[in-house]
Design a protein around this motif. Structure first.
Motif, PDB file in Angstrom:
ATOM      1  N   GLN A 410      44.219  86.757  28.763  1.00  0.00           N
ATOM      2  CA  GLN A 410      43.657  87.954  29.382  1.00  0.00           C
ATOM      3  C   GLN A 410      42.396  88.350  28.634  1.00  0.00           C
ATOM      4  N   LEU A 411      41.254  88.190  29.283  1.00  0.00           N
ATOM      5  CA  LEU A 411      39.975  88.510  28.652  1.00  0.00           C
ATOM      6  C   LEU A 411      39.583  89.958  28.860  1.00  0.00           C
ATOM      7  N   SER A 412      39.991  90.538  29.985  1.00  0.00           N
ATOM      8  CA  SER A 412      39.744  91.952  30.271  1.00  0.00           C
ATOM      9  C   SER A 412      40.738  92.368  31.347  1.00  0.00           C
ATOM     10  N   ASP A 413      40.626  93.608  31.826  1.00  0.00           N
ATOM     11  CA  ASP A 413      41.574  94.095  32.832  1.00  0.00           C
ATOM     12  C   ASP A 413      41.574  93.239  34.090  1.00  0.00           C
ATOM     13  N   ASN A 414      40.405  92.729  34.471  1.00  0.00           N
ATOM     14  CA  ASN A 414      40.301  91.956  35.713  1.00  0.00           C
ATOM     15  C   ASN A 414      39.861  90.508  35.491  1.00  0.00           C
ATOM     16  N   LEU A 415      39.988  90.033  34.265  1.00  0.00           N
ATOM     17  CA  LEU A 415      39.489  88.692  33.958  1.00  0.00           C
ATOM     18  C   LEU A 415      40.479  87.941  33.080  1.00  0.00           C
ATOM     19  N   GLN A 416      40.926  86.791  33.563  1.00  0.00           N
ATOM     20  CA  GLN A 416      41.835  85.959  32.789  1.00  0.00           C
ATOM     21  C   GLN A 416      41.597  84.486  33.095  1.00  0.00           C
ATOM     22  N   ILE A 417      41.914  83.652  32.107  1.00  0.00           N
ATOM     23  CA  ILE A 417      41.928  82.211  32.295  1.00  0.00           C
ATOM     24  C   ILE A 417      43.390  81.826  32.409  1.00  0.00           C
ATOM     25  N   ALA A 418      43.778  81.262  33.564  1.00  0.00           N
ATOM     26  CA  ALA A 418      45.209  81.102  33.829  1.00  0.00           C
ATOM     27  C   ALA A 418      45.561  79.693  34.264  1.00  0.00           C
ATOM     28  N   GLY A 419      46.836  79.340  34.014  1.00  0.00           N
ATOM     29  CA  GLY A 419      47.477  78.159  34.573  1.00  0.00           C
ATOM     30  C   GLY A 419      46.686  76.878  34.461  1.00  0.00           C
ATOM     31  N   MET A 420      46.340  76.328  35.616  1.00  0.00           N
ATOM     32  CA  MET A 420      45.682  75.033  35.702  1.00  0.00           C
ATOM     33  C   MET A 420      44.341  75.021  34.965  1.00  0.00           C
ATOM     34  N   ALA A 421      43.543  76.067  35.146  1.00  0.00           N
ATOM     35  CA  ALA A 421      42.237  76.126  34.494  1.00  0.00           C
ATOM     36  C   ALA A 421      42.390  76.145  32.979  1.00  0.00           C
ATOM     37  N   LEU A 422      43.318  76.951  32.488  1.00  0.00           N
ATOM     38  CA  LEU A 422      43.542  77.036  31.047  1.00  0.00           C
ATOM     39  C   LEU A 422      44.018  75.695  30.498  1.00  0.00           C
ATOM     40  N   SER A 423      44.950  75.060  31.187  1.00  0.00           N
ATOM     41  CA  SER A 423      45.475  73.783  30.701  1.00  0.00           C
ATOM     42  C   SER A 423      44.391  72.717  30.674  1.00  0.00           C
ATOM     43  N   ALA A 424      43.512  72.720  31.668  1.00  0.00           N
ATOM     44  CA  ALA A 424      42.427  71.740  31.714  1.00  0.00           C
ATOM     45  C   ALA A 424      41.448  71.955  30.563  1.00  0.00           C
ATOM     46  N   LEU A 425      41.079  73.210  30.330  1.00  0.00           N
ATOM     47  CA  LEU A 425      40.133  73.519  29.253  1.00  0.00           C
ATOM     48  C   LEU A 425      40.717  73.185  27.887  1.00  0.00           C
ATOM     49  N   VAL A 426      41.979  73.523  27.675  1.00  0.00           N
ATOM     50  CA  VAL A 426      42.631  73.213  26.402  1.00  0.00           C
ATOM     51  C   VAL A 426      42.749  71.701  26.223  1.00  0.00           C
ATOM     52  N   GLY A 427      43.064  70.989  27.311  1.00  0.00           N
ATOM     53  CA  GLY A 427      43.150  69.533  27.234  1.00  0.00           C
ATOM     54  C   GLY A 427      41.831  68.897  26.845  1.00  0.00           C
ATOM     55  N   VAL A 428      40.732  69.365  27.449  1.00  0.00           N
ATOM     56  CA  VAL A 428      39.405  68.853  27.098  1.00  0.00           C
ATOM     57  C   VAL A 428      39.099  69.140  25.637  1.00  0.00           C
ATOM     58  N   PHE A 429      39.415  70.356  25.186  1.00  0.00           N
ATOM     59  CA  PHE A 429      39.152  70.744  23.798  1.00  0.00           C
ATOM     60  C   PHE A 429      39.927  69.859  22.824  1.00  0.00           C
ATOM     61  N   LEU A 430      41.236  69.683  23.071  1.00  0.00           N
ATOM     62  CA  LEU A 430      42.049  68.860  22.175  1.00  0.00           C
ATOM     63  C   LEU A 430      41.549  67.423  22.143  1.00  0.00           C
ATOM     64  N   ASN A 431      41.130  66.904  23.291  1.00  0.00           N
ATOM     65  CA  ASN A 431      40.633  65.533  23.341  1.00  0.00           C
ATOM     66  C   ASN A 431      39.359  65.369  22.522  1.00  0.00           C
ATOM     67  N   LEU A 432      38.534  66.407  22.489  1.00  0.00           N
ATOM     68  CA  LEU A 432      37.270  66.326  21.760  1.00  0.00           C
ATOM     69  C   LEU A 432      37.450  66.476  20.254  1.00  0.00           C
ATOM     70  N   VAL A 433      38.450  67.249  19.817  1.00  0.00           N
ATOM     71  CA  VAL A 433      38.572  67.551  18.382  1.00  0.00           C
ATOM     72  C   VAL A 433      39.578  66.658  17.657  1.00  0.00           C
ATOM     73  N   LEU A 434      40.576  66.129  18.359  1.00  0.00           N
ATOM     74  CA  LEU A 434      41.570  65.302  17.681  1.00  0.00           C
ATOM     75  C   LEU A 434      41.019  63.898  17.435  1.00  0.00           C
ATOM     76  N   PRO A 435      41.381  63.280  16.312  1.00  0.00           N
ATOM     77  CA  PRO A 435      40.859  61.941  15.989  1.00  0.00           C
ATOM     78  C   PRO A 435      41.472  60.842  16.866  1.00  0.00           C
ATOM     79  N   ASN A 436      40.917  59.634  16.744  1.00  0.00           N
ATOM     80  CA  ASN A 436      41.404  58.452  17.456  1.00  0.00           C
ATOM     81  C   ASN A 436      41.271  58.612  18.973  1.00  0.00           C
ATOM     82  N   LYS A 437      40.064  58.988  19.417  1.00  0.00           N
ATOM     83  CA  LYS A 437      39.824  59.241  20.841  1.00  0.00           C
ATOM     84  C   LYS A 437      40.075  58.015  21.722  1.00  0.00           C
ATOM     85  N   GLU A 438      39.919  56.815  21.148  1.00  0.00           N
ATOM     86  CA  GLU A 438      40.067  55.602  21.953  1.00  0.00           C
ATOM     87  C   GLU A 438      41.444  55.496  22.596  1.00  0.00           C
TER      88      GLU A 438
END
Length: 460
Positions: A410-438
């Motif tokens: 929840q970013l504000s009263d009318n703004l949130q990152i939810a469900g599918m969008a949140l999971s996709a963004l977190v997945g991209v982030f983890l893929n970029l920061v965790l080692p052994n990308k291959e």
């Protein structure tokens, strides 16, 4: 690549007597899925047909008439459209669709300038596969609710009649998918919907009053003008700056709901182009180029957003038709697009679609949404993703639980990152920061930028 064993090559014009039959075949192949998306999201099926046809014609133009692909309503955007509609009404969903199409355009330009390697690094199979699973399973409750409960009530009321209709529809769809051959094997969804509809009529849950009204208007027409007025309708298009002001419905919540999904569907689109290239035996990623294909998909989605239809995407059903018939002519695809536009203006067609009980659509959706999730699993299997690798296990697990569990920030009263969008963004982030990308690519082939670059003479 070598010359294909095509019945009709990509740029061949079919004989007139065959043209309409071949185009109708593609229309039937996409029809069930294309009308299901607006049915589930509360949009107009008639507008979905019109925008699908126009989007396909735009796609053929942008790809220089070299890729025989049909575009229909995208299932990946069902949940985001529902969320955007709750936030800003149907107009809000259209703003989100336009922004999603804009993302396609930006990615297209970047691919033209930088190649496709950067996209594959951001969205490897270990990210895209689980997100696709989330897309399918995240819609599971929607399918079950439609199948089990009486529609239109403020509270959920279980109905054995509705659930029976849904299960019969599901069973017929499964039988058609597994056992039917030839042309009927290409339209199991449509067969399931039609058969479920007939069974629902015997159970008394089909409201045919609008169909009767349309038919009465046609049969009572006293002149040619009155007949055409009765047959043809003007769908209630949702046009920006005409029927609504985009600036009044825009919100960052809509952006966060729709834009992340566009990145995932772009990865899916790339996979579709690989499959289509194998079927037709032409490298469409090189000529006319992946950037043109993605741009065509994005423009088709933006066209839909200007009319009030759902986002468009290339359809696997129609790729299946190409593979079986070996008819690769873009003129056949264009004919199907024209027929879809024509159907969208026929009032009685819209009335029939509107009378389909939610239980019938629920029964079909049980299979379709499961297939979406299974396709995500298939992506992991086809690319030989090793889930005994801790990195892969962590990324896939976090994406699945965040997405299916309905987590949100929840970013504000009318703004949130939810469900599918949140999971996709977190997945991209983890893929970029965790080692052994291959390891996230498995044993699948990572596209080399040179494989998808345009020839110098074909780049314009």
């Amino acid at each position: 690549m070598s010359k294909t064993n095509a019945a009709l090559e990509v740029n061949e014009v079919p004989k007139p007597q065959k043209w309409i039959v071949l185009s109708l075949q593609h229309l039937f192949a996409m029809f069930g899925a294309t009308i299901l998306v607006p049915f589930l999201t509360g949009l107009s099926p008639a507008i979905a047909l019109v925008s699908s046809g126009l989007g396909t014609l735009a796609y053929l133009l942008i790809t220089k008439g070299r890729i025989p692909a049909y575009l229909g309503s995208s299932f990946a955007f069902i949940a985001p459209i529902i969320g955007a509609t709750a936030s800003g009404g149907a107009a809000g969903a259209m703003i989100g669709s336009f922004l999603a199409g804009l993302v396609y355009g930006v990615v297209s330009v970047l691919i033209r300038l930088l190649g496709v390697g950067w996209l594959m690094r951001i969205l490897p199979p270990i990210v895209v596969g689980p997100v696709i699973i989330v897309i399918g399973l995240g819609l599971a409750s929607t399918a079950i609710d439609m199948a089990m409960y009486v529609p239109g009530l403020d509270e959920q009321v279980y109905s054995s009649t509705h659930f029976t209709v849904a299960l019969v529809t599901l069973a017929i769809t499964i039988i058609a998918t597994i056992f039917f051959r030839g042309f009927f094997a290409l339209i199991p969804i449509l067969i399931g919907i039609v058969s479920g509809y007939v069974f629902a009529m015997t159970q008394g849950i089909v409201d045919t009053s609008e169909i009767a009204a349309e038919w009465a208007g046609i049969t009572s027409a006293g002149s040619v003008g009155a007949f055409f007025a009765a047959v043809f309708q003007n769908p209630e298009f949702l046009v920006p700056f005409v029927t609504y002001s985009p600036f009044e419905v825009f919100s960052w919540e809509i952006v966060l709901l729709m834009v992340p999904v566009a990145l995932v569907t772009i990865a899916e689109h790339t996979g579709d182009q690989m499959v289509l290239s194998k079927v037709v035996e032409k490298n469409f990623l090189k000529n006319p180029g992946l950037h043109r294909s993605i741009m065509g998909d994005g423009v088709a989605t933006m066209i839909a957003s200007f009319l009030g239809g759902p986002p468009n995407t290339t359809y696997g059903e129609n790729i299946g038709v190409l593979a079986i018939t070996r008819v690769f002519s873009v003129f056949v695809i264009g004919g199907a697009a024209v027929l879809a536009i024509f159907f969208g203006f026929i009032g009685i067609v819209t009335a029939v679609i509107g009378s389909i009980p939610s239980a019938v659509m629920g029964g079909v959706s049980i299979l379709l949404f499961g297939i979406i999730a299974s396709n995500g699993l298939r992506m992991l299997i086809d690319n030989h993703i090793d889930l005994s690798d801790k990195r892969n296990l962590i990324i896939s697990s976090v994406i699945l639980v965040l997405g299916i569990g309905g987590a949100f920030i929840q970013l504000s009263d009318n703004l949130q990152i939810a469900g599918m969008a949140l999971s996709a963004l977190v997945g991209v982030f983890l893929n970029l920061v965790l080692p052994n990308k291959e390891s996230g690519y498995g044993n699948g082939t990572i596209l080399d930028d040179r494989e998808v670059a345009d020839d110098n003479e074909g780049a314009a």
